[in-house]
Design an enzyme around this catalytic site. Structure first.
Site, PDB file in Angstrom:
ATOM      1  N   ASP A  66       0.679  -1.287  -0.075  1.00  0.00           N
ATOM      2  CA  ASP A  66      -0.181  -0.091   0.021  1.00  0.00           C
ATOM      3  C   ASP A  66       0.872   1.362  -0.020  1.00  0.00           C
ATOM      4  O   ASP A  66       1.869   1.186  -0.701  1.00  0.00           O
ATOM      5  CB  ASP A  66      -0.909  -0.017   1.301  1.00  0.00           C
ATOM      6  N   HIS A 115      -3.542   5.802   3.728  1.00  0.00           N
ATOM      7  CA  HIS A 115      -4.349   4.834   3.248  1.00  0.00           C
ATOM      8  C   HIS A 115      -3.671   3.469   3.877  1.00  0.00           C
ATOM      9  O   HIS A 115      -4.682   2.476   4.439  1.00  0.00           O
ATOM     10  CB  HIS A 115      -4.493   4.745   1.792  1.00  0.00           C
ATOM     11  N   ASN A 210     -14.218   0.695  -6.790  1.00  0.00           N
ATOM     12  CA  ASN A 210     -15.073   1.429  -6.374  1.00  0.00           C
ATOM     13  C   ASN A 210     -15.999   2.228  -7.473  1.00  0.00           C
ATOM     14  O   ASN A 210     -16.582   3.277  -7.314  1.00  0.00           O
ATOM     15  CB  ASN A 210     -14.505   2.548  -5.338  1.00  0.00           C
ATOM     16  N   SER A 275     -11.339  -0.539  -0.551  1.00  0.00           N
ATOM     17  CA  SER A 275      -9.978  -0.615   0.032  1.00  0.00           C
ATOM     18  C   SER A 275     -10.032  -1.213   1.683  1.00  0.00           C
ATOM     19  O   SER A 275      -9.168  -1.768   2.185  1.00  0.00           O
ATOM     20  CB  SER A 275      -9.417   0.809   0.205  1.00  0.00           C
TER      21      SER A 275
END
Length: 411
Positions: A66, A115, A210, A275
């Site tokens: 990530d 994130h 998404n 996520s």
């Protein structure tokens, strides 16, 4: 050689506003942020004591590929294997003004985006005083692998290198909360890296994406690769979140709306997206792996799929095999399975059976009892008829008196 595809983190979206208790943790998040005092809604639905009596994920290593994992958050300090962390962002990066960009620590523990820190917290954040938030597998270990940043410098090259490294670093589970821009099928070397990880019995979990608001059903990568556990987002009603990508490649769904988690430097924020559904499932995979260390990655995935909550038999293009149920996955685990069984795991109403009357008598005894009923019934009938005849006779003999009212006393 094909050019490397740009990767997008499945980041936050503007969806239904969070509940009042989460208002101060939604929207623009600062680092550090306030500590969330309660238990997030998606953890309230899990009997954590029952879950953790089966497994807490101890000994399982989960690679978070990530934007990095900030270990300054107290709930992540003891959850991250700093020595195993890596940074695969290209060197010599510059911003739009030509100024050098700080790549951060080489061990992957810098996260300017937040994130990756949120993703890691959902998986393995340690319990802490003053908050009800905790990771689903609070004794699992995070391997921090930084390969993307706020400017989106991550691509299929950095992701490929990250997956290969995660396998070398002893990951049991790999979480990838990102996909290629525009659902573009990337260079084959990314698929090769995924296949190699799967061949090493690593559970690979990826967010579905998404872009579902407009009914988009395009495949996303790496979620669409065969063997990858693709995770859609569910809402508070256990239905597909409006933004969640749908399609035949979706395997399961998990909470992805108003998700509280850890942020860099300390505290918590709320966010939305697949996520944050993916690490929920990665945490569940870690729990199962710790409980059943000899199970294959296919058996772990099948267990998650089989015990998911669904309303129809079989697979659904919106939520796959259903919304994952951690407690069922850890308690209905008597034997491993290789693939989910469509007709099992569903409950349907059954017509009630007629109650049996336990008489406890033989056929002869029953016949004798019935004969007694007949004899007694005949005697009662005879007596009743006799009484009626006497009453009629007496009535005929009674003298008739005129002008006397009933209940009137004679003088």
């Amino acid at each position: 050689m094909a050019a490397a595809a740009t990767l997008l983190t499945a980041a936050s979206l503007a969806v239904a506003p969070p509940a009042a208790a989460e208002d101060s943790f939604s929207g623009q998040c600062e680092y550090p942020n306030a500590t969330y005092p309660g238990r997030p809604w998606y953890l309230q639905r899990v009997q954590l004591d029952e879950l953790w009596s089966e497994s807490r994920g101890k000994g399982v290593r989960v690679a978070v590929i990530d934007t990095g994992v900030d270990v300054k958050n107290p709930q992540l300090k003891n959850a991250v294997d700093v020595k195993s962390g890596r940074n695969f962002l290209p060197k010599g990066l510059k911003d739009e003004n030509g100024d050098p960009i700080d790549r951060g620590n080489e061990n992957g523990t810098t996260d300017t985006v937040g994130h990756g820190t949120k993703v890691a917290g959902i998986i393995a954040a340690r319990p802490a005083a003053g908050t009800g938030f905790v990771g689903l597998a609070p004794e699992a270990t995070i391997i921090p692998i930084q390969q993307n940043d706020a400017e989106g410098h991550g691509d299929t090259d950095t992701l490929t290198n990250s997956i290969n490294y995660a396998a070398q670093a002893g990951a049991d589970v790999i979480n990838i909360s990102q996909d290629t821009a525009g659902a573009v099928e990337p260079d084959p070397k990314l698929e090769a890296a995924v296949k190699e990880a799967l061949a090493q019995e690593i559970v690979v979990v990826a967010s579905a994406g998404n872009d579902g608001l407009g009914g988009n059903t395009k495949k996303t990568y790496p979620a669409s690769y065969e063997g990858v556990l693709a995770v859609a987002a569910s809402d508070r009603n256990n239905e597909r979140a409006s933004f969640s990508q749908s399609g035949d490649f979706v395997d399961v769904a998990a909470p992805g709306v108003d998700i509280i988690s850890t942020v860099p430097q300390g505290g918590h924020c709320a966010d939305n997206g697949t996520s944050f559904s993916a690490p929920y499932v990665a945490g569940l995979a870690a729990l199962i792996k710790a409980e059943h260390p000899t199970w294959s990655r296919r058996q772990i995935v099948a267990q998650i799929e089989q015990t998911a909550e669904r309303t129809i038999a079989g697979h659904d293009r919106l939520v796959g095999w259903g919304v994952v149920d951690p407690v069922r996955a850890l308690t209905e685990d008597d034997r491993p399975i290789e693939s989910p069984r469509p007709d099992e795991g569903l409950t349907s109403a059954e017509a009630p059976a007629a109650a049996k009357l336990p008489l406890g008598e033989t056929a002869d005894e029953r016949n004798a009892r019935l004969a007694t009923y007949v004899a007694v019934g005949a005697a009662v009938l005879v007596a009743g008829l006799g009484g009626t005849a006497v009453a009629i006779r007496d009535a005929r003999r009674r003298p008739r008196t005129a002008g006397v009212r009933r209940n009137h006393t004679a003088m």
